[in-house]
Design an enzyme around this catalytic site. Structure first.
Site, short mmCIF file in Angstrom:
data_model
loop_
_atom_site.label_atom_id
_atom_site.label_comp_id
_atom_site.label_asym_id
_atom_site.label_seq_id
_atom_site.Cartn_x
_atom_site.Cartn_y
_atom_site.Cartn_z
N ASP A 288 -6.75 -3.91 -5.13
CA ASP A 288 -6.22 -4.48 -3.89
C ASP A 288 -6.80 -5.87 -3.65
O ASP A 288 -7.09 -6.26 -2.53
CB ASP A 288 -6.52 -3.56 -2.69
CG ASP A 288 -5.85 -4.03 -1.42
OD1 ASP A 288 -4.82 -4.73 -1.49
OD2 ASP A 288 -6.36 -3.73 -0.31
N GLU B 175 0.82 -1.22 0.00
CA GLU B 175 0.00 0.00 0.00
C GLU B 175 0.85 1.27 0.00
O GLU B 175 0.40 2.33 -0.42
CB GLU B 175 -0.94 0.02 1.21
CG GLU B 175 -2.17 -0.84 1.08
CD GLU B 175 -1.84 -2.31 1.03
OE1 GLU B 175 -2.53 -3.05 0.29
OE2 GLU B 175 -0.90 -2.75 1.73
N HIS C 225 -7.24 6.72 11.18
CA HIS C 225 -8.17 7.38 12.10
C HIS C 225 -9.62 7.27 11.66
O HIS C 225 -10.50 7.80 12.34
CB HIS C 225 -7.77 8.85 12.26
CG HIS C 225 -6.47 9.03 12.95
ND1 HIS C 225 -6.33 8.94 14.32
CD2 HIS C 225 -5.22 9.28 12.47
CE1 HIS C 225 -5.07 9.15 14.65
NE2 HIS C 225 -4.37 9.35 13.55
#
Length: 712
Positions: free
Chosen positions: A336, A208, A645
């Site tokens: 992905d 990533e 987050h």
């Protein structure tokens, strides 16, 4: 359907001496006092997991099926808590415990290894490899560790920062340590090593953020590198002096172009989880991960090839690492869609006249259940096991028939599966008795669109996809409720011969735990809600459950000591979904330490309540800034902050919810943390390469806007 006793075992063609051995081992366990190396060699080579759990998947075939049957469908309701143990860290726990010679070896966050008395839970020793917390910024999916390997009285541990360590199994003394990656690059290790012959194998993660994937084999005695296989070509298409050179000269190089982000960032293809030793064919089969960047147009704009060996199962010679075969489930990966998920070896009646054929089975992220010939890699079958929208099916060779919209551009397209996959890292299991594979499946769709800023501005996450797709600073009432309704989880009992689900259990949501099946006719799975559940392996009927007072993602294992069968699982709040899916939870989960919980029949223990730190969920300042500033903040937040987050600035509690942070009220304090990395010791590194002071202030404006909004 007979699930235990001589009848079901004879049906598998086992010789009488094997039957006697299985029954004796199941009843009595391994003799106490046997050496670690004797037990490791004996049981790692056996065709089933008996009294101990000596490899990541139970055996070389990684079926995660225990032959123990003391706990069964008739008495599972008598399971009680034998002991609990609080791990030394919080954050996500994904470990498969290894049990050898009465000792349990279990890892927690930050690669901390614990050795426990498997009978009582008494702590014997703890090894903390002292990972620099700043390395946490390189970990895409939390600072997790999935476990260790054991051989000849030595424990092998992969460390988050790229080290591979060998420790004395009795004392925890460090015997040797090698660095397996370029630590200046965003590599990590979260997966469990595997011991094959006299080598220990380890992969890595980081696609990533932009790296080149590979698997390495080291000598168990001193950590000398024996061979390495790169899963994508050298960017210069030149030899590496590695075992993979001939494969790329023949296949890999031609499948990539000569320009694009892959030539500087490595191309991805990390081997971050599944590594299986096929002892019958003396080969290693690895699962290869996604491309880097995800967006193939950005990764390899000039190329039209499949980008080998991304999103593939690849088999190599166990001794040399030389290429044998590959099967690519997602050519030219764009989403992905890793193929790092559980690879299971088994004998299925797929040969001529129903003869047994040795196969490799996998249910990767892309939503298809694949069966290939283990010796040759020949595609045998592929069937969708969840609803998916990126293809209309597979062609006769197993290649996906893509829908045109799947290769997203400047228009937002909603695709399923999303990057979290139809099945993620949580291990599936296979029971040779029922002939079923048990898949921890899920539905987590994702809005996808090209990242318009990709060439202009770096990001910690190197995807080429815009995570702010479909979002806005002000969302209609009921948006969160609607989003949560799209998230589904289920346990699927899949028949790989008939290519259909035998039964399915629907869960409250995705990201539930890995699977254990047993000869007692049971399937065990933990859930994100905290329940550990036992199902009838043949029917899916729920037979028993116990709330463990913490979320469960890790898989259970079974073992036996002194004639008593134990069931154990590790709990701990964290991992990719808990980091990036905060909006999915109606309330944040306060940080808590991980825990090991162990059961046996008739036990009466209790699970202690977790110690929770309350969170002051109130805004620390009023909203400020224009709509333009807040909208810019959303874009920068989505590119740089959301994967840790949470989208919409909503955290599930693994990491701080920025909406309630005191530093949001102070422009200077915010800049000091975000731009200068004053909290790097806690894992919050500097983003001054990715963000300007104006960008950082826009993010603060967006976060405070979210804090003062009434999201629903």
């Amino acid at each position: 359907m007979e699930r235990s006793g001589l009848g079901s075992l004879r049906g598998k063609g086992l010789a009488p001496v094997t039957l006697v051995t299985l029954l004796l081992l199941g009843a009595c366990g391994v003799r106490q006092g046997a050496s670690l190396d004797q037990e490791t060699d004996s049981f790692a080579r056996a065709g089933s997991a008996h009294a101990e759990w000596l490899t990541y998947g139970g055996t070389y075939d990684e079926q995660r099926h225990s032959r123990l049957m003391q706990v069964n469908t008739g008495n599972v309701d008598r399971l009680g808590v034998a002991w609990t143990y609080d791990l030394k860290t919080g954050r996500g726990v994904e470990a498969t415990p290894i049990v050898a010679n009465g000792i349990m070896y279990v890892t927690s966050a930050w690669s901390v290894l614990h050795a426990l008395d498997a009978r009582t839970g008494k702590e014997l020793w703890v090894h903390d490899p002292a990972v620099d917390k700043a390395v946490g910024a390189k970990a895409c999916c939390d600072v997790v560790n999935r476990g260790v390997a054991i051989r000849d009285g030595v424990i092998f541990l992969g460390v988050l920062d790229g080290r591979l360590e060998a420790l004395d199994a009795k004392t925890g003394k460090l015997l040797w340590s090698v660095v397996t990656v370029d630590q200046s690059k965003p590599y990590t290790i979260t997966g469990a090593p595997r011991v094959v012959k006299d080598m220990v194998l380890i992969g890595n993660g980081g696609a990533e953020l932009g790296v080149r994937g590979y698997i390495s084999a080291y000598d168990v005695k001193d950590g000398t590198l024996r061979w390495r296989f790169y899963t994508v070509p050298n960017p210069a298409k030149a030899p590496d002096g590695a075992a993979s050179d001939s494969a790329h000269a023949r296949l890999g190089n031609a499948s990539w172009g000569d320009s694009g982000a892959w030539t500087s960032d490595g191309g991805g293809g990390t081997v971050w989880d599944s590594i299986v030793y096929d002892e019958v064919n003396d080969q290693v089969i690895m699962g290869v991960g996604n491309g880097s960047p995800w967006n193939a147009e950005k990764r390899d704009p000039a190329g039209k090839g499949d980008n080998l060996f991304l999103s593939s199962m690849v088999a190599v010679d166990a001794d040399t690492g030389e290429y044998r075969w590959h099967f690519q489930g997602t050519p030219r990966d764009n989403w992905d869609y890793t193929a790092t998920q559980t690879i299971i070896l088994a004998d299925l009646p797929l040969g001529a006249g129903g003869a047994a054929r040795r196969v490799a089975m996998q249910a990767p992220k892309n939503g298809f259940f694949y069966v290939v010939d283990a010796r040759t890699g020949e595609f045998l079958s592929g069937t969708a096991f969840v609803p998916q929208t990126w293809t209309t099916g597979l062609d006769p060779k197993g290649r996906p028939i893509e829908v045109a919209e799947a290769r997203y551009g400047d228009e937002v397209v909603m695709l399923s599966p999303g990057p979290l996959g139809a099945h993620n890292w949580q291990p599936m299991a296979f029971s040779p008795e029922t002939g079923l594979a048990y898949i921890p499946a899920q539905e987590v769709p994702q809005a996808m669109v090209r990242d318009a800023l990709f060439e202009k501005q770096p990001a910690k996450w190197n995807t080429g996809m815009d995570f702010s797709a479909g979002l806005a600073p002000d969302l209609p009432e009921g948006t969160l409720k609607a989003l949560r309704a799209t998230l589904k989880g289920r346990l699927i009992a899949w028949d790989p011969v008939k290519r259909e689900a035998r039964w399915t259990v629907e869960h409250d949501g995705p990201w539930n735990g890995g699977i254990l099946s047993t000869a007692g006719g049971l399937v065990f799975q933990g859930k994100l809600s905290g329940d550990l559940v036992a199902y009838d392996a043949a029917t899916g009927r729920k037979l028993w459950s116990r709330n463990l007072k913490a979320g469960v993602a890790a898989p259970p294992v079974a073992y036996m000591i002194d004639g008593e069968q134990y069931l154990t699982v590790a709990t701990g709040w964290g991992s990719a979904f808990a980091l990036a899916g905060g909006f999915a939870f109606e309330r944040a989960v306060p940080p808590m330490v991980g825990r090991v919980v162990t059961f046996k029949l008739g036990a009466k223990g209790e699970i202690p309540d977790p110690v929770l730190t309350p969170v002051d969920a109130t805004p620390k300042a009023q909203s400020f800034g224009s709509a333009t500033l807040i909208s810019a903040g959303l874009t920068h937040y989505a590119r740089n902050c959301a994967v840790c987050h949470g989208p919409l600035a909503i955290s599930s509690g693994v990491l701080p919810d920025l909406r309630w942070s005191a530093i949001t009220a102070d422009k200077a304090a915010w800049a000091e943390v975000v731009l200068n990395g004053s909290l790097a010791g806690n894992g919050m590194v500097a983003f001054n390469r990715q963000l300007s002071p104006a960008d950082a202030e826009a993010i603060r404006a967006y976060v405070l806007h979210q804090a003062n909004s009434k999201l629903s």
